[in-house]
Design an enzyme around this catalytic site. Sequence first.
Site, PDB file in Angstrom:
ATOM      1  N   PRO A  89      44.258  69.675  32.664  1.00  0.00           N
ATOM      2  CA  PRO A  89      44.068  70.213  31.307  1.00  0.00           C
ATOM      3  C   PRO A  89      44.335  69.120  30.284  1.00  0.00           C
ATOM      4  CG  PRO A  89      45.623  71.554  32.594  1.00  0.00           C
ATOM      5  CD  PRO A  89      45.397  70.289  33.348  1.00  0.00           C
ATOM      6  N   ARG A 107      44.526  86.224  18.063  1.00  0.00           N
ATOM      7  CA  ARG A 107      44.210  86.264  19.496  1.00  0.00           C
ATOM      8  C   ARG A 107      44.289  87.694  20.044  1.00  0.00           C
ATOM      9  NH1 ARG A 107      47.896  83.121  18.015  1.00  0.00           N
ATOM     10  NH2 ARG A 107      47.567  80.866  17.784  1.00  0.00           N
ATOM     11  N   LYS A 127      40.069  74.145  27.840  1.00  0.00           N
ATOM     12  CA  LYS A 127      41.453  73.737  28.104  1.00  0.00           C
ATOM     13  C   LYS A 127      42.221  74.826  28.844  1.00  0.00           C
ATOM     14  CE  LYS A 127      45.941  73.268  27.283  1.00  0.00           C
ATOM     15  NZ  LYS A 127      46.958  74.319  27.255  1.00  0.00           N
ATOM     16  N   ARG A 181      57.006  79.312  19.707  1.00  0.00           N
ATOM     17  CA  ARG A 181      56.545  80.581  19.188  1.00  0.00           C
ATOM     18  C   ARG A 181      55.862  81.412  20.271  1.00  0.00           C
ATOM     19  NH1 ARG A 181      53.641  83.908  15.647  1.00  0.00           N
ATOM     20  NH2 ARG A 181      51.504  83.236  15.894  1.00  0.00           N
ATOM     21  N   ASN A 229      46.233  77.010  20.253  1.00  0.00           N
ATOM     22  CA  ASN A 229      46.464  76.744  18.829  1.00  0.00           C
ATOM     23  C   ASN A 229      47.747  77.407  18.329  1.00  0.00           C
ATOM     24  OD1 ASN A 229      45.828  75.709  16.280  1.00  0.00           O
ATOM     25  ND2 ASN A 229      44.759  77.565  15.667  1.00  0.00           N
ATOM     26  N   ASP A 257      45.099  68.602  26.518  1.00  0.00           N
ATOM     27  CA  ASP A 257      45.449  69.252  25.263  1.00  0.00           C
ATOM     28  C   ASP A 257      45.700  68.195  24.201  1.00  0.00           C
ATOM     29  OD1 ASP A 257      47.969  68.153  25.563  1.00  0.00           O
ATOM     30  OD2 ASP A 257      48.778  69.903  26.551  1.00  0.00           O
TER      31      ASP A 257
END
Length: 271
Positions: free
Chosen positions: A226, A169, A209, A124, A119, A228
Site C-alpha cells: 500500500p 464516509r 490504497k 481519530r 483521508n 499512502d
Amino acid sequence: MIAKIIDAYTICVEDLSQFDPYAILHSGQVFRYWQTEDGWLVISACHWARIKTGIKSLIIQCDDAEYFYHYFDLSTDYQNIKNELTAIKLQKALQCGGGIRILHGNFNETVLSFIISANNNIKRFTKTINQLCEEYGRTTQCGFHAFPDIVECTSINEQDFKRLGCGYRASYLVKAVQQLNKLNYEQLKKLPNEELRRELLKICGVGPKVAACIMLFAFHRLNVAPVDTWIKKAIAQLNPTEKENILHGQYAGVAQQYIFYYLQHLRREVL
DNA sequence: ATCCAGGCAGATG
DNA sequence: CATCTGCATGGA
C-alpha cells in the site's frame, strides 16, 4: 519454529527477534489493542488475546490458540523474508522494526476499518473504530468489545456511522456492508492478485490504497505494498534506482510495513 | 486559527 | 485513461 501451542488457550513465542509486539501493533495494520500491566491486549474480530511480555520469550493467552497462531502468522520464518530485503535504504527500517509480522486480519473488519482510515488521521479513526465496536460489537470474555459481525454491521445506518465520527464516509460504509454481505472470503482467497484487486475496488469506499491494505492485511498478499501519503513522501526522497527497488518483489508489502513503522517511530521521537 | 489526515467518488477533459 | 474537486471532523 518460533512458537509453540501449549494448549487450546496458550501460545509460547520463543524467538523474539521475529516477534516484537509493540512494533507489530504499532505498524498500522490493526487498531484494536491496549497496553496492560504485563503486556498487551489485542482483539481481532470476536477473538481476544493477552500478550504477556518476557525477557527471552512471551506468552499469548487467548480464547483460541489456533486462531492466534494463524493470526500472528507464527508458522512463517520472517528471518528468511528479511534476508531477501537487501535494499540499502531499508536497513535502518529493518533494524527498527525487525520484529514486525504481517497479521491475518479479519476480512470484514479490515475492509471497514480501512474505509474509515481514508483521508483521516490515525488517532481519530482509531477512536472511531473503537467506538463502533463499543456500541455495536458484543462484549467478549475479556471485557472488551468484539468488532461487530456482518449481521450487527447491517443494523448500522448512515446516521449511526456519522454519529460515530465517520463523516462523509458514512454512506460508503452502509453500501460497503451491503456488498460485504454478498462477498465470500473463501472464494476471494482463490483469486490471483489482479482479479482480487478488481473485486475489492468494487466495494464502495475502497480505492487503490485501501484495496492494497486489504490484500496485504486480510489476504496476506505479501507482494502488495500500500502506498499512502507517508510512503509517498519517503519514496520521493530516493533516487530513481532506489525508487524502483525498494517496494519491489515478493515481499514488497512487508518492506512497506517496515518503512511505515520506521516513519511512525521517527515521528514519535520528534513529539 | 487553519491546515491536514494511511483517499475516494463522481464529474469533467 | 488522466486529472480535478469536494468532502466531515477533530487533532496538531
